[in-house]
Design a protein around this motif. Sequence first.
Motif, PDB file in Angstrom:
ATOM      1  N   LEU A   1       0.726   4.128  -1.311  1.00 42.80           N
ATOM      2  CA  LEU A   1       0.116   5.449  -1.168  1.00 42.80           C
ATOM      3  C   LEU A   1      -0.564   5.645   0.181  1.00 42.80           C
ATOM      4  O   LEU A   1      -1.069   6.721   0.478  1.00 42.80           O
ATOM      5  CB  LEU A   1      -0.890   5.694  -2.303  1.00 42.80           C
TER       6      LEU A   1
ATOM      7  N   LEU B   1      -3.375   4.343   1.190  1.00 43.10           N
ATOM      8  CA  LEU B   1      -4.815   4.499   0.996  1.00 43.10           C
ATOM      9  C   LEU B   1      -5.587   3.610   1.962  1.00 43.10           C
ATOM     10  O   LEU B   1      -5.111   2.542   2.349  1.00 43.10           O
ATOM     11  CB  LEU B   1      -5.190   4.152  -0.439  1.00 43.10           C
TER      12      LEU B   1
ATOM     13  N   THR C   1      -4.574  -1.787  -5.867  1.00 45.72           N
ATOM     14  CA  THR C   1      -4.453  -0.555  -6.646  1.00 45.72           C
ATOM     15  C   THR C   1      -5.573   0.418  -6.264  1.00 45.72           C
ATOM     16  O   THR C   1      -6.451   0.089  -5.471  1.00 45.72           O
ATOM     17  CB  THR C   1      -4.533  -0.850  -8.158  1.00 45.72           C
ATOM     18  N   ILE C   2      -5.539   1.603  -6.845  1.00 43.20           N
ATOM     19  CA  ILE C   2      -6.594   2.583  -6.609  1.00 43.20           C
ATOM     20  C   ILE C   2      -7.904   2.048  -7.168  1.00 43.20           C
ATOM     21  O   ILE C   2      -7.944   1.490  -8.268  1.00 43.20           O
ATOM     22  CB  ILE C   2      -6.232   3.930  -7.260  1.00 43.20           C
TER      23      ILE C   2
ATOM     24  N   ASN D   1       0.874  -1.175   0.000  1.00 46.33           N
ATOM     25  CA  ASN D   1       0.000   0.000   0.000  1.00 46.33           C
ATOM     26  C   ASN D   1       0.913   1.229   0.000  1.00 46.33           C
ATOM     27  O   ASN D   1       1.024   1.931   0.996  1.00 46.33           O
ATOM     28  CB  ASN D   1      -0.921  -0.029   1.225  1.00 46.33           C
TER      29      ASN D   1
END
Length: 103
Positions: free
Chosen positions: A31, A33, A41-42, A29
């Motif tokens: 980023l 998030l 992923t996003i 992870n």
Amino acid sequence: MVYVCQGPDFLIRQLQIRLERQERSAFPNLLGLVFLSSTGTICDPNNIGKTWRKASDAFEYDWVTFKTLRKSSATLIARKLGAEAAAYQLGHSKASMPQEHYI
């Protein structure tokens, strides 16, 4: 990673559980998030909408849309921190826009 947040204790605990689970997952992870796709992923906005509709229908909250949530959060932020803070959270440069359309 250490996060500082304010809010209801039950919500903060659930977010902490999600982050701990992600740290143990096979997908990094990078980023930091809170909500990721199943592959780390996003999330695709279309998939989020489908998931929300399925959940809101199941709990008979089909009248709640993302715009409803946006308006509600803007109102809560404005009451607690002021219209400028709500405008900033919504991505507006002036407090007048959220005051007219969201709060």
